[in-house]
Design a protein around this motif. Sequence first.
Motif, short mmCIF file in Angstrom:
data_model
loop_
_atom_site.label_atom_id
_atom_site.label_comp_id
_atom_site.label_asym_id
_atom_site.label_seq_id
_atom_site.Cartn_x
_atom_site.Cartn_y
_atom_site.Cartn_z
N ILE A 181 1.52 0.77 -6.60
CA ILE A 181 2.07 1.87 -7.34
C ILE A 181 1.29 2.06 -8.94
N GLN A 182 0.76 1.11 -9.43
CA GLN A 182 1.06 1.58 -10.63
C GLN A 182 -0.63 1.94 -11.01
N GLN A 183 -1.55 2.28 -10.16
CA GLN A 183 -2.55 2.71 -10.44
C GLN A 183 -2.55 4.35 -9.87
N ILE A 184 -1.29 4.78 -9.23
CA ILE A 184 -1.26 6.14 -9.62
C ILE A 184 -1.17 7.17 -11.05
N SER A 185 -1.97 7.88 -10.89
CA SER A 185 -1.99 7.88 -11.89
C SER A 185 -0.78 9.12 -12.83
N ALA A 186 -0.97 9.25 -14.33
CA ALA A 186 0.01 10.21 -14.87
C ALA A 186 -0.07 11.45 -14.60
N ARG A 187 -1.05 12.06 -14.55
CA ARG A 187 -1.70 13.50 -13.88
C ARG A 187 -1.38 14.74 -12.99
N TYR A 188 -0.75 13.89 -12.08
CA TYR A 188 -1.04 14.31 -10.32
C TYR A 188 -0.45 14.81 -10.12
N ASN A 189 -0.94 15.98 -9.21
CA ASN A 189 0.03 16.72 -9.04
C ASN A 189 0.77 16.94 -7.14
N VAL A 190 -0.03 15.82 -6.77
CA VAL A 190 0.03 15.91 -5.06
C VAL A 190 0.85 14.49 -4.66
N LEU A 191 2.02 13.45 -4.27
CA LEU A 191 1.44 12.75 -3.98
C LEU A 191 1.44 12.42 -2.54
N VAL A 192 0.51 11.09 -1.91
CA VAL A 192 0.73 11.57 -0.40
C VAL A 192 1.32 9.41 -0.85
N LEU A 193 2.32 10.14 0.72
CA LEU A 193 2.95 8.09 0.69
C LEU A 193 2.31 7.85 2.12
N ASP A 194 1.75 7.16 2.37
CA ASP A 194 1.44 6.41 3.44
C ASP A 194 1.59 5.89 4.24
N PHE A 195 3.17 6.26 5.00
CA PHE A 195 3.15 5.35 5.81
C PHE A 195 3.12 4.90 7.54
N VAL A 196 1.80 5.06 7.72
CA VAL A 196 1.10 5.01 8.84
C VAL A 196 0.38 4.32 9.21
N ASN A 197 -1.13 4.25 8.22
CA ASN A 197 -1.35 3.18 8.44
C ASN A 197 -1.49 1.98 7.84
N GLN A 198 0.23 1.61 7.79
CA GLN A 198 0.22 0.36 7.17
C GLN A 198 1.75 -0.42 7.82
N GLN A 199 2.43 -0.69 7.83
CA GLN A 199 3.63 -1.08 8.58
C GLN A 199 4.30 -1.62 7.50
#
Length: 271
Positions: A181-199
């Motif tokens: 979570i800490q790697q998420i940029s402070a200037r992004y426009n769209v955030l994708v949360l992947d719950f498919v490739n990791q359980q």
Amino acid sequence: MAQDPTVPSPTPTPSPTSNSSIEVELLLKQLEFLKDANTQLAKSFDSFVHSLNIYFVIIVAILGILAGFAGYIFGKSLKESKDIAEDIAKREVNRVVSATITQEVNRILPALKEDIKQEVNRGISETVNRRIEDIERAIDREGVIGLTSINYLLRGNSAEPKEFNFLKSRGFQDVRFCQEIQQISARYNVLVLDFVNQQFTPEQKEEMIAQINFLPQSALVIYHPFQPPIPSTIFEILNRKQVHYTPANNSVALIGRVVDAAQMAYALRHG
């Protein structure tokens, strides 16, 4: 004794035999004549009868032809006569109707051509305008994509999934892969949360959602399997934080949802 000269000598009596022969001969000649006459008469009568038969046959043939012709002309049945009359009437009606239609078409054709021309021009103009609008929307859409920054979060996995590479090839301004979570940029426009490739457990998903600091002018795409469904508690957290989100359950839907989220984020920034 001397004869008396005063006493005339008796006239000799004809011989009966001589007279009978003459009469028989005359009768034979008469019979021969009658026979010849009868023969000639019979021949003449036969010739007359034969000629009469020929004339009769000719007359009968002529009368038969005349009768057939008269029967063809006048002797048809009532139905045939009615059919002929109806056929003549139909032809006449068709002729009149055809002439009337031709006259009416010639009368309205110039105006009709003008109306069709105007309608075609109007239809072409509307079609061209729609196509131009579609092209403008496509250009605007692609322009928005080129102005959108993506953060892709797959927590706890060091390998970049294929979906991340799909998004990179789509033409976004920037697609960043994040493992924490800490790697998420402070200037992004769209955030994708992947719950498919990791359980993750439902509790881990809730904790992750609660920890993320969602930007007010951004959009979220939840990449989650169809089964099991997204926990309702996640929606409750997102609604409380007033996050603009959309779900996707396969890679094709993910690309489309990210593009839609980019449009949403652009509208939020310029709204």
